[in-house]
Design a protein around this motif. Sequence first.
Motif, PDB file in Angstrom:
ATOM      1  N   GLU A 254       0.998  -1.038  -0.058  1.00 42.91           N
ATOM      2  CA  GLU A 254       0.026  -0.086  -0.033  1.00 42.91           C
ATOM      3  C   GLU A 254       0.801   1.283  -0.022  1.00 42.91           C
ATOM      4  OE1 GLU A 254      -3.258   0.450  -0.427  1.00 42.91           O
ATOM      5  OE2 GLU A 254      -3.575  -1.577  -0.422  1.00 42.91           O
ATOM      6  N   LEU A 257       2.304   1.549  -3.346  1.00 42.56           N
ATOM      7  CA  LEU A 257       1.299   2.502  -4.459  1.00 42.56           C
ATOM      8  C   LEU A 257       1.359   3.853  -4.008  1.00 42.56           C
ATOM      9  CD1 LEU A 257      -1.592  -0.108  -4.236  1.00 42.56           C
ATOM     10  CD2 LEU A 257       0.083   0.287  -6.093  1.00 42.56           C
ATOM     11  N   CYS A 258       1.296   4.258  -2.882  1.00 42.15           N
ATOM     12  CA  CYS A 258       1.481   5.646  -2.436  1.00 42.15           C
ATOM     13  C   CYS A 258       2.573   6.604  -3.103  1.00 42.15           C
ATOM     14  CB  CYS A 258       1.389   5.928  -1.187  1.00 42.15           C
ATOM     15  SG  CYS A 258      -0.309   6.174  -0.342  1.00 42.15           S
ATOM     16  N   GLN A 260       4.449   5.519  -5.577  1.00 41.09           N
ATOM     17  CA  GLN A 260       4.186   5.342  -6.908  1.00 41.09           C
ATOM     18  C   GLN A 260       3.278   6.582  -7.411  1.00 41.09           C
ATOM     19  OE1 GLN A 260       2.001   2.152  -9.309  1.00 41.09           O
ATOM     20  NE2 GLN A 260       4.252   1.460  -9.618  1.00 41.09           N
ATOM     21  N   GLU A 261       2.207   6.719  -6.878  1.00 43.42           N
ATOM     22  CA  GLU A 261       1.252   7.783  -7.204  1.00 43.42           C
ATOM     23  C   GLU A 261       1.841   9.220  -7.159  1.00 43.42           C
ATOM     24  OE1 GLU A 261      -2.699   7.329  -5.716  1.00 43.42           O
ATOM     25  OE2 GLU A 261      -2.647   5.212  -6.084  1.00 43.42           O
ATOM     26  N   ALA A 268       8.849   3.460  -4.013  1.00 41.00           N
ATOM     27  CA  ALA A 268       7.941   2.685  -4.665  1.00 41.00           C
ATOM     28  C   ALA A 268       8.685   1.323  -4.527  1.00 41.00           C
ATOM     29  CB  ALA A 268       7.127   3.125  -5.647  1.00 41.00           C
ATOM     30  N   ASP A 288       0.260  -8.770  -8.236  1.00 43.20           N
ATOM     31  CA  ASP A 288      -0.056  -7.382  -8.408  1.00 43.20           C
ATOM     32  C   ASP A 288       1.389  -6.631  -7.965  1.00 43.20           C
ATOM     33  OD1 ASP A 288      -2.753  -6.902  -8.968  1.00 43.20           O
ATOM     34  OD2 ASP A 288      -3.501  -7.258  -7.033  1.00 43.20           O
ATOM     35  N   LYS A 292       3.181  -3.877 -10.056  1.00 43.13           N
ATOM     36  CA  LYS A 292       3.190  -2.386  -9.650  1.00 43.13           C
ATOM     37  C   LYS A 292       4.923  -2.091  -9.884  1.00 43.13           C
ATOM     38  CE  LYS A 292      -1.178  -1.351  -9.213  1.00 43.13           C
ATOM     39  NZ  LYS A 292      -1.626  -0.440 -10.307  1.00 43.13           N
TER      40      LYS A 292
END
Length: 773
Positions: A254, A257-258, A260-261, A268, A288, A292
């Motif tokens: 999680e 993902l943050c 990455q965004e 990441a 997954d 990512k």
Amino acid sequence: MFMVAMSSFGQSARKSYKAGLEFMDNLKYSDAIEQFTSAIGLEPSNPDYYYVRGQAYEKLSKFTEAKADFEKALVFAPKDVDAMISLGAVNNKLGFFEEALKILNHVSAIAGRNTRVLPEKVITLYNLKRYDQALQTSDTAIVIKDTPIDFYWRGLIYRRLNNSALAEKELRKSISKDKKLAEPRIELADLLIPSNPKEAMDQCNEVIKYNDRNTAAYIERSKVYKKTLDYPSAINDISKTIVIDPENASFYFERGLCYQEFNQHSNAINDFSKAILLNTSNNMEDPDVYYKRAKSYEEIMDYDKARADYNHITFLSKYDEKAREMLDLSQKRLYELNRETDAPEIAVVSPVPIKDTVEIKGDKTTLLISGTLKDKSKIKSFTINNEPVMLVEKNGKSDFLANINLTGTDKIIFSAKDDYDNEKVLNYTLKRTEINPPKIMIIAPYTTEEGQVLLDTKTPNIAIQGKISDESPIKSITVGDFTASYNPNELNPAFTATLNVSDLNKFTVVAEDIYGNRQETEFVLNREAAGIAATNPMGRTWVVFIENSSYETFASLDGPIKDISTMQRALANYDIHNIIHKKDMTKAEMERFFNIELRDQVKKNQVKSLMVYYAGHGKYINDVGYWIPVDAKRDDEFTYFNINALKAGLQGYSDVVVHTLVVSDACESGPGFYSASRSANDAPTCDNTLMTGSKSAQVFSSAGEAYELASDNSKFAATFASTLMNNKNACIPIETVVKYVTAAVSANNGQKPKFGNIQGLEDDNGTFFFITK
């Protein structure tokens, strides 16, 4: 005593059981398990002990162990409803939903109003995606007893049925019944994020207010922060969950993902890698996470590692349903990552093209072509002359082997195209070559036209000398099992090879030109001459008599007939292998005989010693000696047979003949026929191997015109014959014959015969021996 012991065991077991229950009350589940295990050891058939130990395992999330204990409890208490429900619940937690449903349906049938069974069955049906059945079961469960958790699950069901309004309503009911219950607040927050992030934040904060270690609340609140683009706060919340539970791989995922965004791809990648490490340590792999991480690798342009992650998803797809679902996405990304603009490389291995030209034998309609293709990408199509060709991948390259039909074409066109339509085309002109096989000729040892190799020695190793005739360069020559020595850059090359023939009766010479035209010729070994040489040092010996007596314009003679007959009788006791007797020869016959017929027979039969004896008219004009053919005109010198023509003929087979002796009982041969006079005084002995082994070319002629004189008798021939017939030794050299003939002829008419070497023919001071039988 036995009953007392059993009672003692039972009391000890109950004591351990009670101690375990106290540990359960104090949340010391591991200690509780130790006590329950002790109780089971003392009283192994008591279902209560298995049941409570199963509950302890469940509290520690050891669901497999819990499942085993609940099943064991049911062995001893098969109608225990609580054990059945607990087994159904732990099957739900293990993901064994069909098994759970079977158990819970059984409980519903025997204890339908049990307050635990229907809520657990709702969970099972929800996970089996049977939402309508789950809602109906939930309706019944609420009628029996409505609890906050029942409304929570109804909220989940309505969300899956895409009914947000009813989902929100049910979740709020759940919250109203228990304001401290975390699950409905977190689910409601998740539902409200798109439409009301502020209230979603409030719901999360409420949960954290009651329990600041609730990781699900921090994760949900991080989603709210992301919605408001407050990535630092989102990352901070997820970091708190990692502090609380550092071994939870999903928290790193999680946070990854943050990052990455938030465009922090290095961070990441670190979090995704940590998640993979934790999953692997627990024998798990989540496609997954790889997907990512590959995306972040792409962003930092580390394409090799991105490809590796996408390829790993392809590998996982063989075993993992989730990975199979992601396979298409991964392969599309791989396809784009591998995109390149280089055309395939085509290398033709065989036949080797020369300056954009491929050579083949003129009569071939097909051609076997081999080569390799190399490309960064997969080859989509490969054709030769528009015909598809199969490729075999090997060591990063693609090999091809194809038999191509060349009927009606003068080109070979290779076309290769990769997955990205990068194309390479090679165009070669087809050159048809000659199709004639090489011609093989053995020069030494002498070989007949029929392929017989005539050996004159018994030595095991012989030196083969030959010549190849062909329109094209020669690629290989083998003699027997050995490669011959030759100059590959020379057209029509000579070749040599040494061959051991001790155990051979024949051998094969194989010659192949650069176009694959091949000739195999078998040669048979003829050892007859070698056998002769063993008993006769002169080797195969022939005598040729030329008897000219019946002349057209010159006086006919009787002497040659008698003299040749006498000589033949004299030679009867000698090792003569063949006598050729020619009578009354014309000029044309004499020229043809010496230049062609005798040459061919001598070579074919490997004659080593040759005596030519002429008896007939002779002339000596202008220092030139002549033999007179029977058709010669008396006053026409041109019609006479020039002795020099004889010499030229003898030179044609001097490569085979070792010893040559010309005896002319006609006239002096003339100074042009002699190179030097030879002495007849020192006659060699029979054991003189140097003389028999060395080449000789000798001439012995009468001094005057014997048959022109009044007498038609030749003292020359008579003495020659008598010397041979009166010889008592194993051999007699020509020098001995010359000595006696010279003495007799000189005493008879005062003219001395001539004895010397033949000019122009090789002479190494050998001599001609007559070997007795």
